[in-house]
Enzyme design. Structure first.
Site, short mmCIF file in Angstrom:
data_model
loop_
_atom_site.label_atom_id
_atom_site.label_comp_id
_atom_site.label_asym_id
_atom_site.label_seq_id
_atom_site.Cartn_x
_atom_site.Cartn_y
_atom_site.Cartn_z
N GLU A 185 0.84 -1.21 0.00
CA GLU A 185 0.00 0.00 0.00
C GLU A 185 0.87 1.25 0.00
O GLU A 185 0.54 2.25 -0.65
CB GLU A 185 -0.92 -0.01 1.23
CG GLU A 185 -1.96 1.13 1.25
CD GLU A 185 -1.48 2.36 2.01
OE1 GLU A 185 -2.16 3.41 1.93
OE2 GLU A 185 -0.42 2.30 2.67
N ASP A 232 -7.83 1.46 8.44
CA ASP A 232 -6.49 2.05 8.31
C ASP A 232 -6.32 3.17 9.33
O ASP A 232 -7.28 3.86 9.70
CB ASP A 232 -6.29 2.59 6.89
CG ASP A 232 -4.83 2.70 6.49
OD1 ASP A 232 -3.96 2.45 7.35
OD2 ASP A 232 -4.55 3.04 5.32
#
Length: 389
Positions: A185, A232
């Site tokens: 990511e 997240d």
């Protein structure tokens, strides 16, 4: 063809309309916390993730093996797949860097892959290359740990529910859970469309081109995702998570309702009004109750179309419905060397874990299928087998 499209539309409508049923207050009170499993030094779930784990490094490989071992030893009914891809990066000198996504799926027994809609619980597990030695506790070791604990906590209830289902209960027999632990990511140099989301971009692209059997209800693995729940930057105190997308605001509202119920029951440890904090205060008057999810009453006209770039983007671009649980503003440790285990607010970590578990239990309609005493005994046994030496 028109009949097939109509049937798929009906299934999708029923899935969204019937996919969520509240659990009781008694169940909320008994949802298991992670306890010592989230100890930042010795916890069997969290501690092994709190290392530098840049994509393509030994640390990344070790954390991936930790996840695989966890599922194999504690959740053997889950199907584990590794999705592999490679890409050059701005700092790799033309060399291909490997990216490995972990996919763990629990479907009803006897179901066909193309006939199951799934709640996807998602987080990335890689860490940023800089600053040197960066751990990424909120980003995203803690979210990964939350997801593992949730999976373990609902597993037996899923088994019990599916065993009790009648043969003509379409929704029960065609509704599963999928966990995506995504690699790559983080940007290696600076965030661009090319230098970020390596694993997510590869997986979304491959799944778009992967087709289920012709008679399947869902055309591709992407179509099978009912909701892509992405966690997240969770684990710092005082988070505020907006509702980003109008089309999944209904799901945000359900999670916000679950949070409100947990707070009213006194189950949120980070609350200023939690019993443990009230005992220490001289002034016993209740304080204002901050909410992680404050936009449950947000109106349609308030959605402006803005969102945070993250692993959901390649999936959203292909039509997947997204519920993005990420604070705005970002925590002050974001991308700083201080984003480590010592700077986690563990009450907040536990509260997020309980909230995501409550949401998942309600989505999967698990009320009445938890056996908390048996699960406690099982967890204690498995913990002794999985502890860090």
């Amino acid at each position: 063809m028109q009949l097939a499209i109509a049937l798929l539309s009906l299934v999708s409508f029923l899935s969204f309309g019937l996919a969520y049923h509240d659990v009781s207050d008694e169940t909320l009170k008994k949802l298991p916390g992670p306890g010592g499993d989230f100890d930042i030094k010795t916890g069997s779930i969290l501690a092994p993730i709190l290392v530098s784990r840049v994509s393509g490094t030994e640390g990344n490989s070790a954390v991936r093996q930790h996840f695989v071992d966890f599922f194999k030893s504690q959740l053997p009914e889950w199907r584990i797949e590794l999705h592999n891809s490679t890409s050059t990066t701005p700092v790799s000198g033309g060399k291909e860097v490997p990216f490995v996504n972990i996919i763990a799926t629990r479907d009803p027994p006897g179901s066909l892959p193309g006939d199951v809609s799934r709640l996807a619980l998602v987080a990335h597990y890689d860490s940023k290359l800089t600053p040197k030695g960066f751990i990424g506790a909120i980003d995203s070791a803690a979210p990964c740990a939350m997801i593992l604990h949730v999976a373990r906590s609902i597993d037996a209830a899923l088994t019990k529910k599916w065993a009790a289902a009648s043969e003509d209960d379409f929704e029960v027999e065609h509704k599963g859970v999928q966990i995506l632990l995504l690699d790559g990511e983080e940007a290696f140099k600076s965030w661009t469309d090319a230098d970020s989301l390596y694993g997510a971009r590869a997986l979304a692209g491959d799944w778009e081109a992967t087709f289920h059997a012709a008679a399947s209800i869902y055309r591709t693995p992407l179509d099978s995702i009912d909701l892509f729940l992405l966690l997240d930057l969770l684990g710092s105190a005082g988070p505020r998570v907006p509702s980003y997308f109008k089309t999944t605001h209904w799901a945000y509202q359900h999670m916000a309702t679950a949070e409100d119920r947990l707070r009213k029951l006194g189950l949120m440890k980070s609350s200023p009004n939690h019993a443990a904090k009230m005992e220490k205060r001289k002034n016993k008057k209740p304080r204002a109750e901050p909410h992680f999810l404050p936009e449950g009453s947000k109106k349609n006209e308030a959605f402006t179309g803005g969102f945070v770039q993250d692993d959901h983007v390649p999936f959203m671009a292909r039509g997947v419905e997204i519920l993005h649980i990420i604070p705005t503003p970002f925590p002050n440790v974001w991308h700083e060397i201080t984003d480590d285990g010592e700077h986690l607010d563990m009450d907040t970590v536990e509260d997020w874990t309980k909230l995501v578990m409550a949401f998942t239990a309600e989505w999967m309609e698990l009320e009445g299928f938890f056996d908390f005493k048996a699960e406690k005994r099982k967890a204690e046994t498995e913990k002794s087998e999985f502890e860090i030496p």
